[in-house]
Motif scaffolding. Sequence first.
Motif, PDB file in Angstrom:
ATOM      1  N   ALA A   1     -20.198   4.127  -1.673  1.00 14.41           N
ATOM      2  CA  ALA A   1     -20.284   4.281  -0.342  1.00 14.41           C
ATOM      3  C   ALA A   1     -21.496   5.418   0.020  1.00 14.41           C
ATOM      4  O   ALA A   1     -21.698   5.986  -0.945  1.00 14.41           O
ATOM      5  CB  ALA A   1     -19.088   5.152   0.358  1.00 14.41           C
ATOM      6  N   ARG A   2     -22.057   5.044   1.090  1.00 16.79           N
ATOM      7  CA  ARG A   2     -23.158   5.997   1.600  1.00 16.79           C
ATOM      8  C   ARG A   2     -22.610   6.611   2.761  1.00 16.79           C
ATOM      9  O   ARG A   2     -22.258   6.097   3.698  1.00 16.79           O
ATOM     10  CB  ARG A   2     -24.582   4.964   2.018  1.00 16.79           C
ATOM     11  N   GLY A   3     -23.063   7.795   2.723  1.00 12.51           N
ATOM     12  CA  GLY A   3     -22.709   8.821   3.809  1.00 12.51           C
ATOM     13  C   GLY A   3     -23.382   8.349   5.304  1.00 12.51           C
ATOM     14  O   GLY A   3     -24.396   8.183   5.434  1.00 12.51           O
ATOM     15  N   LYS A   4     -22.419   8.437   6.238  1.00 14.45           N
ATOM     16  CA  LYS A   4     -22.932   8.340   7.784  1.00 14.45           C
ATOM     17  C   LYS A   4     -23.513   9.512   8.243  1.00 14.45           C
ATOM     18  O   LYS A   4     -23.110  10.756   7.785  1.00 14.45           O
ATOM     19  CB  LYS A   4     -21.904   8.053   8.476  1.00 14.45           C
TER      20      LYS A   4
ATOM     21  N   ILE B   1       0.795  -1.442   0.036  1.00 13.59           N
ATOM     22  CA  ILE B   1       0.006   0.035  -0.040  1.00 13.59           C
ATOM     23  C   ILE B   1       0.884   1.266  -0.080  1.00 13.59           C
ATOM     24  O   ILE B   1       1.659   1.349   0.956  1.00 13.59           O
ATOM     25  CB  ILE B   1      -1.096  -0.011   1.233  1.00 13.59           C
ATOM     26  N   LEU B   2       0.621   2.168  -1.086  1.00 15.50           N
ATOM     27  CA  LEU B   2       1.470   3.345  -0.850  1.00 15.50           C
ATOM     28  C   LEU B   2       0.713   4.611  -0.438  1.00 15.50           C
ATOM     29  O   LEU B   2       1.445   5.523   0.201  1.00 15.50           O
ATOM     30  CB  LEU B   2       1.789   3.665  -2.481  1.00 15.50           C
ATOM     31  N   ALA B   3      -0.602   4.608  -0.438  1.00 15.04           N
ATOM     32  CA  ALA B   3      -1.361   5.760  -0.019  1.00 15.04           C
ATOM     33  C   ALA B   3      -2.576   5.085   0.594  1.00 15.04           C
ATOM     34  O   ALA B   3      -3.237   4.242   0.082  1.00 15.04           O
ATOM     35  CB  ALA B   3      -1.849   6.828  -0.723  1.00 15.04           C
ATOM     36  N   ASN B   4      -3.221   5.589   1.831  1.00 13.67           N
ATOM     37  CA  ASN B   4      -4.405   5.147   2.434  1.00 13.67           C
ATOM     38  C   ASN B   4      -5.323   6.128   2.912  1.00 13.67           C
ATOM     39  O   ASN B   4      -4.808   7.393   3.247  1.00 13.67           O
ATOM     40  CB  ASN B   4      -3.883   4.378   3.677  1.00 13.67           C
ATOM     41  N   ASN B   5      -6.389   6.089   2.541  1.00 13.56           N
ATOM     42  CA  ASN B   5      -7.580   7.088   2.974  1.00 13.56           C
ATOM     43  C   ASN B   5      -8.283   6.445   4.309  1.00 13.56           C
ATOM     44  O   ASN B   5      -9.636   5.805   4.011  1.00 13.56           O
ATOM     45  CB  ASN B   5      -8.281   7.403   1.814  1.00 13.56           C
ATOM     46  N   LYS B   6      -7.858   6.691   5.386  1.00  6.36           N
ATOM     47  CA  LYS B   6      -8.529   6.244   6.515  1.00  6.36           C
ATOM     48  C   LYS B   6      -9.863   6.975   6.845  1.00  6.36           C
ATOM     49  O   LYS B   6     -10.867   6.225   7.441  1.00  6.36           O
ATOM     50  CB  LYS B   6      -7.732   6.342   7.874  1.00  6.36           C
ATOM     51  N   LYS B   7     -10.109   8.228   6.750  1.00 11.37           N
ATOM     52  CA  LYS B   7     -11.043   8.879   7.031  1.00 11.37           C
ATOM     53  C   LYS B   7     -12.256   8.225   6.195  1.00 11.37           C
ATOM     54  O   LYS B   7     -13.521   8.433   6.943  1.00 11.37           O
ATOM     55  CB  LYS B   7     -10.859  10.358   6.458  1.00 11.37           C
ATOM     56  N   VAL B   8     -12.171   7.762   5.239  1.00 12.85           N
ATOM     57  CA  VAL B   8     -13.321   7.128   4.422  1.00 12.85           C
ATOM     58  C   VAL B   8     -14.161   6.159   5.315  1.00 12.85           C
ATOM     59  O   VAL B   8     -15.533   6.334   5.291  1.00 12.85           O
ATOM     60  CB  VAL B   8     -12.875   6.571   3.245  1.00 12.85           C
ATOM     61  N   PHE B   9     -13.790   5.323   6.151  1.00  9.88           N
ATOM     62  CA  PHE B   9     -14.269   4.316   6.916  1.00  9.88           C
ATOM     63  C   PHE B   9     -15.014   4.957   8.098  1.00  9.88           C
ATOM     64  O   PHE B   9     -16.018   4.348   8.586  1.00  9.88           O
ATOM     65  CB  PHE B   9     -13.119   3.237   7.338  1.00  9.88           C
ATOM     66  N   PHE B  10     -14.669   6.146   8.471  1.00  9.91           N
ATOM     67  CA  PHE B  10     -15.360   7.204   9.552  1.00  9.91           C
ATOM     68  C   PHE B  10     -16.529   7.539   8.828  1.00  9.91           C
ATOM     69  O   PHE B  10     -17.523   7.839   9.552  1.00  9.91           O
ATOM     70  CB  PHE B  10     -14.544   8.089  10.111  1.00  9.91           C
ATOM     71  N   ASP B  11     -16.303   8.179   7.772  1.00 11.90           N
ATOM     72  CA  ASP B  11     -17.343   8.970   7.202  1.00 11.90           C
ATOM     73  C   ASP B  11     -18.331   8.343   6.318  1.00 11.90           C
ATOM     74  O   ASP B  11     -19.372   8.930   5.909  1.00 11.90           O
ATOM     75  CB  ASP B  11     -16.818  10.112   6.314  1.00 11.90           C
ATOM     76  N   TYR B  12     -18.337   7.206   5.802  1.00  6.04           N
ATOM     77  CA  TYR B  12     -19.161   6.471   4.935  1.00  6.04           C
ATOM     78  C   TYR B  12     -19.302   4.939   5.461  1.00  6.04           C
ATOM     79  O   TYR B  12     -18.489   4.337   5.809  1.00  6.04           O
ATOM     80  CB  TYR B  12     -18.484   6.326   3.624  1.00  6.04           C
ATOM     81  N   PHE B  13     -20.182   4.587   4.932  1.00  5.10           N
ATOM     82  CA  PHE B  13     -20.488   2.986   4.984  1.00  5.10           C
ATOM     83  C   PHE B  13     -20.069   2.305   3.591  1.00  5.10           C
ATOM     84  O   PHE B  13     -20.594   2.890   2.705  1.00  5.10           O
ATOM     85  CB  PHE B  13     -21.982   2.565   5.323  1.00  5.10           C
ATOM     86  N   ILE B  14     -19.313   1.606   3.655  1.00  8.29           N
ATOM     87  CA  ILE B  14     -18.488   0.832   2.262  1.00  8.29           C
ATOM     88  C   ILE B  14     -19.458  -0.119   2.066  1.00  8.29           C
ATOM     89  O   ILE B  14     -19.674  -1.234   2.956  1.00  8.29           O
ATOM     90  CB  ILE B  14     -17.099   0.598   2.348  1.00  8.29           C
ATOM     91  N   GLU B  15     -20.108   0.147   0.712  1.00 11.63           N
ATOM     92  CA  GLU B  15     -20.960  -1.176   0.134  1.00 11.63           C
ATOM     93  C   GLU B  15     -20.354  -2.043  -0.988  1.00 11.63           C
ATOM     94  O   GLU B  15     -20.642  -3.380  -0.841  1.00 11.63           O
ATOM     95  CB  GLU B  15     -22.190  -0.630  -0.400  1.00 11.63           C
TER      96      GLU B  15
END
Length: 147
Positions: free
Chosen positions: A118-121, A2-16
């Motif tokens: 993704a669906r927003g939380k 992994i070269l870059a990761n977007n951790k904030k996505v898992f806090f802000d969205y439900f991944i489908e």
Amino acid sequence: MILANNKKVFFDYFIEDKLEVGIELVGSEVKSIKAGKLSIKESFVRIINGEMFIMGMSVVPWEFGSVYNPEERRVRKLLLHKREIKKFNEKVSQKGYTIVALNVHLSKGLVKLDIALARGKKNYDKRESLAKKDQKRAMERAMKERY
């Protein structure tokens, strides 16, 4: 790798739904990305005229490159099949869905991007996520102290 990761996505969205796609890169962008000089924190994905593009992805120009280095935040095309684009487009047209970038990694020497539908939380969902995270941390701490 992994070269870059977007951790904030898992806090802000439900991944489908997740999908691994290629990125159309030019010039010395590959060398710069392999050196880890990129960020996908502010990036987002759009579908324009039946093609998918990532916007806001920052790739720092390679320091040993020529004067013709590409722009740092240019729009980059994503490489995937038409049926996959169509499937994502149908979901995104529904209210509350978006396409987000999860991470950039190497796969068999090629630079790949993981995107997700993704669906927003809501705020209460985020508070619930934080509460679960705190409980898990407290439980791990208690188990560590016990042993």
